[in-house]
Design a protein around this motif. Sequence first.
Motif, PDB file in Angstrom:
ATOM      1  N   UNK A 105      11.496   2.084   6.181  1.00 26.41           N
ATOM      2  CA  UNK A 105      12.274   2.214   4.952  1.00 26.41           C
ATOM      3  C   UNK A 105      12.495   3.698   4.633  1.00 26.41           C
ATOM      4  N   UNK A 106      13.761   4.106   4.537  1.00 21.34           N
ATOM      5  CA  UNK A 106      14.086   5.519   4.355  1.00 21.34           C
ATOM      6  C   UNK A 106      13.719   6.008   2.951  1.00 21.34           C
ATOM      7  N   UNK A 107      13.776   5.125   1.971  1.00 23.82           N
ATOM      8  CA  UNK A 107      13.387   5.537   0.612  1.00 23.82           C
ATOM      9  C   UNK A 107      11.894   5.832   0.555  1.00 23.82           C
ATOM     10  N   UNK A 108      11.088   4.991   1.210  1.00 23.73           N
ATOM     11  CA  UNK A 108       9.642   5.231   1.241  1.00 23.73           C
ATOM     12  C   UNK A 108       9.307   6.449   2.092  1.00 23.73           C
ATOM     13  N   UNK A 109      10.201   6.792   3.029  1.00 25.27           N
ATOM     14  CA  UNK A 109       9.973   7.986   3.833  1.00 25.27           C
ATOM     15  C   UNK A 109      10.034   9.235   2.965  1.00 25.27           C
ATOM     16  N   UNK A 110      10.942   9.245   2.013  1.00 20.67           N
ATOM     17  CA  UNK A 110      11.102  10.411   1.132  1.00 20.67           C
ATOM     18  C   UNK A 110      10.187  10.342  -0.085  1.00 20.67           C
ATOM     19  N   UNK A 161       6.884   6.158  14.664  1.00 20.29           N
ATOM     20  CA  UNK A 161       6.037   5.108  14.102  1.00 20.29           C
ATOM     21  C   UNK A 161       5.733   3.994  15.095  1.00 20.29           C
ATOM     22  N   UNK A 162       6.495   3.886  16.186  1.00 26.34           N
ATOM     23  CA  UNK A 162       6.265   2.816  17.156  1.00 26.34           C
ATOM     24  C   UNK A 162       5.419   3.298  18.334  1.00 26.34           C
ATOM     25  N   UNK A 163       4.786   4.451  18.174  1.00 23.48           N
ATOM     26  CA  UNK A 163       3.849   4.909  19.190  1.00 23.48           C
ATOM     27  C   UNK A 163       2.645   3.972  19.221  1.00 23.48           C
ATOM     28  N   UNK A 188       6.014  -2.164  12.532  1.00 24.83           N
ATOM     29  CA  UNK A 188       6.244  -0.728  12.692  1.00 24.83           C
ATOM     30  C   UNK A 188       7.643  -0.497  13.249  1.00 24.83           C
ATOM     31  N   UNK A 189       8.417   0.321  12.530  1.00 24.05           N
ATOM     32  CA  UNK A 189       9.765   0.673  12.960  1.00 24.05           C
ATOM     33  C   UNK A 189      10.052   2.103  12.548  1.00 24.05           C
TER      34      UNK A 189
END
Length: 368
Positions: A152-157, A259-261, A220-221
Amino acid sequence: MMASSYSAKEEDGHHSGPAGLGAATRTRKPDNTAFKQQRLPAWQPILTAGTVLPAFFIIGLIFIPIGIGLYVTSNNINEFEIDYTGTDMSSPCFNCSQNFSWNSTTPCKCVLSFYLDQPFESNVFMYYGLSNFYQNHRRYVKSRDDSQLNGDERSLKEPSKECEPYRTNENKPIAPCGAIANSMFNDTLDLFYINPSGSKTQIPLNKKGIAWSTDKRVKFRNPGGSNPNLTAVFKDTAKPVNWHKPVYELDSEADNNGFINEDFIVWMRTAALPTFRKLYRIIQKNNNMTPTLPRGNYSLEVTYNYPVRSFEGRKRVILSTISWMGGKNPFLGIAYMTVGSICFFLGVVLLFIHHKYGNRNNSSDIAS
C-alpha cells in the motif's frame, strides 16, 4: 397465623400479588421447564471391566507401534549443529563477537571447520538458530505495518503508529517500519567442502523457496505495482536504523528484492519461543548416485553482521534432512510410546485385580 397457598403458576415462576394490586409480581425463579430445571434426559456410561480393559489394551496396542514408527523415522533424519556465537576465546568468531556492533561499518569474517561423519543423502535444509531472542514479546509482535508490507503506497509514506519508535528516521518514513524488520537477521553464511587434496568446493545454496508460498504471493508485495524500478518506488523513504542497505538492495534479482525478499519474509514470521530456528538456504540434491553432502571435512565462512551480546543470545547453524513428518523431533514418538505403555501396563494391572478379586466379589454376592 398466616396461611400459605400453592399454585402451579408459582412453580412456573409466577406469583400472584396482593389482592389490591391485581398484577403478578416478578420473581427470579427459573421457569418450570425441562431445560431450565435440568430435567433433560442424559446418558452416563457405566464403566465395567468388560469395557475398560479392552479400551486400555487397544490404546496401548495402537499407540506403541505408532510411537516406534515416529521415533525410528525421526532418528533416520540426519542433523548437524554448530554454534558460532564466539563467546569462547578459542572460537574463530571470538574477535567478531567482541568487537562487532550494529554501528560497525566494516564486516567481520570468521571461518569454522567441522567434520560430517555420515553423508546427507536427500535435500539438505540449512537453518540459522537464535537463543534468548523473544520474538513473542507483545510490543515486538505488534511493531509492524501489514498494509505497508502488502504494497500500500499510502502506508509506505505514512506508516502505522504501531511501528514506533521505528516509524520515521531523519523525517522520512522507514520502509519497512517496525522493530521486527529493524532486527532482521543479516549474517551471511557460505559452506565449502574440503576435498582430499585440500582444495575447497563451494556448496551451492538455494535462496528461493525458503518462504511460505502464501506469504510470498499474498501477504508481501512491493509498492508501485509492476514498476520494476524499486529505487524510484522507495524514493523519499529511509532504511531501518540497524540495516546496512535499503530494502530495494536486498537482492540483485527482481523477483527476490524489496518486500518480497524471502530472507525478509522468513524473518517477519515471528517465532513463538525464545529459542528458535529459521530456514536460511536449501541444498538441492542433483545426482541420485552421490549424496548431497558426502562424509568429510567442511568449512563454514561467516560474515558476522548480527551481534547477540546485548541480549546474551547465541547463534548456530543447523544442517538437516527431512522426512514425511518434517524435521528431527523425537518427542512425538516418545510421547506415543509413553502413553501406549502406560495404558497397556494399566490394562495388565486392572486385569490382574479383576481376575483375583472379581470372582471373590461374585461369590460373596451369590452366597448372600
